[in-house]
Design a protein around this motif. Sequence first.
Motif, PDB file in Angstrom:
ATOM      1  N   ALA A   1       0.814  -1.218   0.000  1.00  0.00           N
ATOM      2  CA  ALA A   1       0.000   0.000   0.000  1.00  0.00           C
ATOM      3  C   ALA A   1       0.847   1.267   0.000  1.00  0.00           C
ATOM      4  N   SER A   2       1.996   1.191   0.641  1.00  0.00           N
ATOM      5  CA  SER A   2       2.852   2.379   0.715  1.00  0.00           C
ATOM      6  C   SER A   2       4.274   1.979   0.407  1.00  0.00           C
ATOM      7  N   ALA A   3       4.956   2.811  -0.356  1.00  0.00           N
ATOM      8  CA  ALA A   3       6.341   2.499  -0.741  1.00  0.00           C
ATOM      9  C   ALA A   3       7.354   3.161   0.192  1.00  0.00           C
ATOM     10  N   LEU A   4       6.863   3.668   1.339  1.00  0.00           N
ATOM     11  CA  LEU A   4       7.811   4.289   2.275  1.00  0.00           C
ATOM     12  C   LEU A   4       8.652   3.222   2.972  1.00  0.00           C
ATOM     13  N   PRO A   5       9.886   3.580   3.352  1.00  0.00           N
ATOM     14  CA  PRO A   5      10.694   2.671   4.181  1.00  0.00           C
ATOM     15  C   PRO A   5       9.949   2.358   5.487  1.00  0.00           C
ATOM     16  N   LEU A   6      10.249   1.184   6.039  1.00  0.00           N
ATOM     17  CA  LEU A   6       9.408   0.680   7.123  1.00  0.00           C
ATOM     18  C   LEU A   6      10.238   0.140   8.295  1.00  0.00           C
ATOM     19  N   ILE A   7       9.763   0.488   9.491  1.00  0.00           N
ATOM     20  CA  ILE A   7      10.264  -0.137  10.723  1.00  0.00           C
ATOM     21  C   ILE A   7       9.165  -1.087  11.184  1.00  0.00           C
ATOM     22  N   VAL A   8       9.520  -2.308  11.563  1.00  0.00           N
ATOM     23  CA  VAL A   8       8.516  -3.226  12.127  1.00  0.00           C
ATOM     24  C   VAL A   8       8.926  -3.575  13.548  1.00  0.00           C
ATOM     25  N   MET A   9       8.028  -3.331  14.478  1.00  0.00           N
ATOM     26  CA  MET A   9       8.300  -3.617  15.891  1.00  0.00           C
ATOM     27  C   MET A   9       7.376  -4.723  16.371  1.00  0.00           C
ATOM     28  N   GLY A  10       7.939  -5.667  17.096  1.00  0.00           N
ATOM     29  CA  GLY A  10       7.128  -6.680  17.758  1.00  0.00           C
ATOM     30  C   GLY A  10       6.319  -6.051  18.876  1.00  0.00           C
ATOM     31  N   PRO A  11       5.370  -6.813  19.436  1.00  0.00           N
ATOM     32  CA  PRO A  11       4.511  -6.255  20.477  1.00  0.00           C
ATOM     33  C   PRO A  11       5.231  -5.987  21.792  1.00  0.00           C
ATOM     34  N   GLY A  12       6.458  -6.487  21.957  1.00  0.00           N
ATOM     35  CA  GLY A  12       7.208  -6.142  23.155  1.00  0.00           C
ATOM     36  C   GLY A  12       7.251  -7.251  24.193  1.00  0.00           C
ATOM     37  N   GLN A  13       6.948  -8.482  23.783  1.00  0.00           N
ATOM     38  CA  GLN A  13       7.169  -9.640  24.673  1.00  0.00           C
ATOM     39  C   GLN A  13       8.123 -10.564  23.943  1.00  0.00           C
ATOM     40  N   ALA A  14       9.236 -10.854  24.607  1.00  0.00           N
ATOM     41  CA  ALA A  14      10.364 -11.491  23.935  1.00  0.00           C
ATOM     42  C   ALA A  14       9.942 -12.656  23.021  1.00  0.00           C
ATOM     43  N   GLU A  15       9.222 -13.616  23.573  1.00  0.00           N
ATOM     44  CA  GLU A  15       8.911 -14.812  22.778  1.00  0.00           C
ATOM     45  C   GLU A  15       8.056 -14.486  21.567  1.00  0.00           C
ATOM     46  N   VAL A  16       7.050 -13.644  21.805  1.00  0.00           N
ATOM     47  CA  VAL A  16       6.148 -13.285  20.712  1.00  0.00           C
ATOM     48  C   VAL A  16       6.904 -12.465  19.667  1.00  0.00           C
ATOM     49  N   ASP A  17       7.738 -11.549  20.128  1.00  0.00           N
ATOM     50  CA  ASP A  17       8.534 -10.747  19.193  1.00  0.00           C
ATOM     51  C   ASP A  17       9.307 -11.661  18.245  1.00  0.00           C
TER      52      ASP A  17
END
Lengths: 324, 311
Positions: free
Chosen positions: A127-143
């Motif tokens: 949808a967007s061609a901008l550069p992207l940062i992806v962050m996990g939800p902040g729980q080690a295992e799930v991340d």
Amino acid sequence: MPIEIPKDSWAGEVRTVSFGATAENGGTRSKTITVGGEKTLPFLQFEVPMPHPPVIALEIKDRRPDDWSSLLLETWGDVVDDPGEWAKAAEEAGADLLQLTLSLTDNEGKPAKPDDAVAAVKKVLEASALPLIVMGPGQAEVDNELIVPIADATKGENLALGICEDKNYRTIVAAALANDHLVTSRAPMDVNLSKQLNILITDMGLPADRIIMDPTTGALGYGIEYGYSVMERLRLAALQGDAMTQLPMMVTVGTETWKTKEAKVGEDVPEAWGDWLERSINWETLTAVSLIESGADIVVLRHPESVRRVRLAIEDLMAVPEPA
Amino acid sequence: MYIIGENIHIISPKVKEALANKDAKYFQDSAVKQVEAGAQALDLNLGPRKKDWEEVFPWMVETVEAVVDVSISFDSTNILGIEAGLKKITKAQPIINSTSAEEERLEKVPLLAKKYNARLVALTMGKSGIPVAADERVNIALEKLIPRAMEIDFPIEDLIIDPLVLTVSGCQEFCPELIGAIRTLQFAWDPPPPISVGLSNVSNAVPRENRPLINRVYCAMLMGTGLKMMIADPFDEELKDVIRIIEERDDSSATGKLYLKIHDRIEAMEEPLIEDVDTSDAEQMAIWKTVQILLNKVIYADAYLEQEAVG
């Protein structure tokens, strides 16, 4: 009488870090984000012009957030139900890049599934061609569980992936290493731990110019002084030549400011606090601009109007005075 | 160097257990070994002992004095416990460790020291904590600690000023300031008060394998300021070797030369330089990196030795 303005010169400089691959580099991004390269403190243009202005990311989520202020949900409207639509809207709102923060659970409260997370990232990239940062939800295992397949599925796009923390960085760093991505290294407002984590990450073989440091911060009125000092200290160390602090810094301003009472609560507050929406945007804007002054290279915001205002501030700060 | 042995400390699980079992032999062994290893006094940190101070402090004095003749240093906040211990002392002049500049402590503890002819460790710490700046620490000594001693006619030569070592891991900015504080304190009063510090504090919260190096490099630096007394680990042979090298000016080894150079630079009010170091020698580079963190030139991280040298 002419006045000689004293100038500092420093031994060290911040590393230049780029991410987001265009077609030329095997990706599908419309541009590459480049930050860092500072040879002096922020905006001292008369010493050494700042090579790259700070950039503004807008934060979006993979689904309608449960805990965001109603002001934000009203502003964004229905796009929050679709990460692709939201990404498009955020690009139109003037962001330089996007941060997609993954949720811990799906709409029904069940644990997030890797396939869904990959699908959300793909939607955003389409949808967007901008550069992207992806962050996990902040729980080690799930991340780890979510970020690893995302890293595989987006090889070539040159994303920035998080959250790397001292207790959990190996898996995400390995996934970034294998798929030509970057990582964000997060430490809890502590110069020693920030530096330590950078050493550990580079020890795994990830070059330092593929790390963005997230020193974490507090919002205005909620520990910003402490966050500011930590960033200032890290930047001074970088300029003095300390290699493991010579990394661009990002701060998640939106996350911090939109959980303050001032931004969250619209009723039963003193009248002197003024209009709720205006106050919230001010809170986010002032926090962002203050942290830019302490050396932030990437600020992650949540409200489009804050993007506009922070952009104006950056433009003013970047202006190089005409020589007399 | 006058070493006050630090090894009887309640933070050690073995000490805790021995104390719970009233294991006299454990403490006598530790006391004898520390003295044999060169300790000239023994610090006893038994915790506050709120419930059993009446019994524990006198018991410990009897236990330790049965086997060694050195000074006993009562490292406690429990004034009643300290007094109970002081009453039992039959050998060397004891030490009370410590008072601060906080009003309540400064009111009571020096009087106790005077009553029992004890030496008194006085910390440059007021009610608002420990100041970072050297001058402010000296000011606490000059404006609070020494005047209180004068007021009650307590001999200044028995007032041991402790300008406080803080850990390089978390309180890094305090480390270089201590150098200035010790330097100034020696010229701040006539006669100058004795000065002592707790050396091992500098490496609190540092991974165990890195602690001895940080301790001995800081020791060399502090000896350059004129420090002659400290609470330290008398079993740390490498630390004692650095002390010996500096005291005897033994420049027969390359490492020894570097420690002497570090000491001499600090003594001359300079900073050690990379030119002083043989950069091809890994051991010397580790010492150099340690100097850099202790001078707060490079930010401390647990893995600081693995980072390329700066400067």
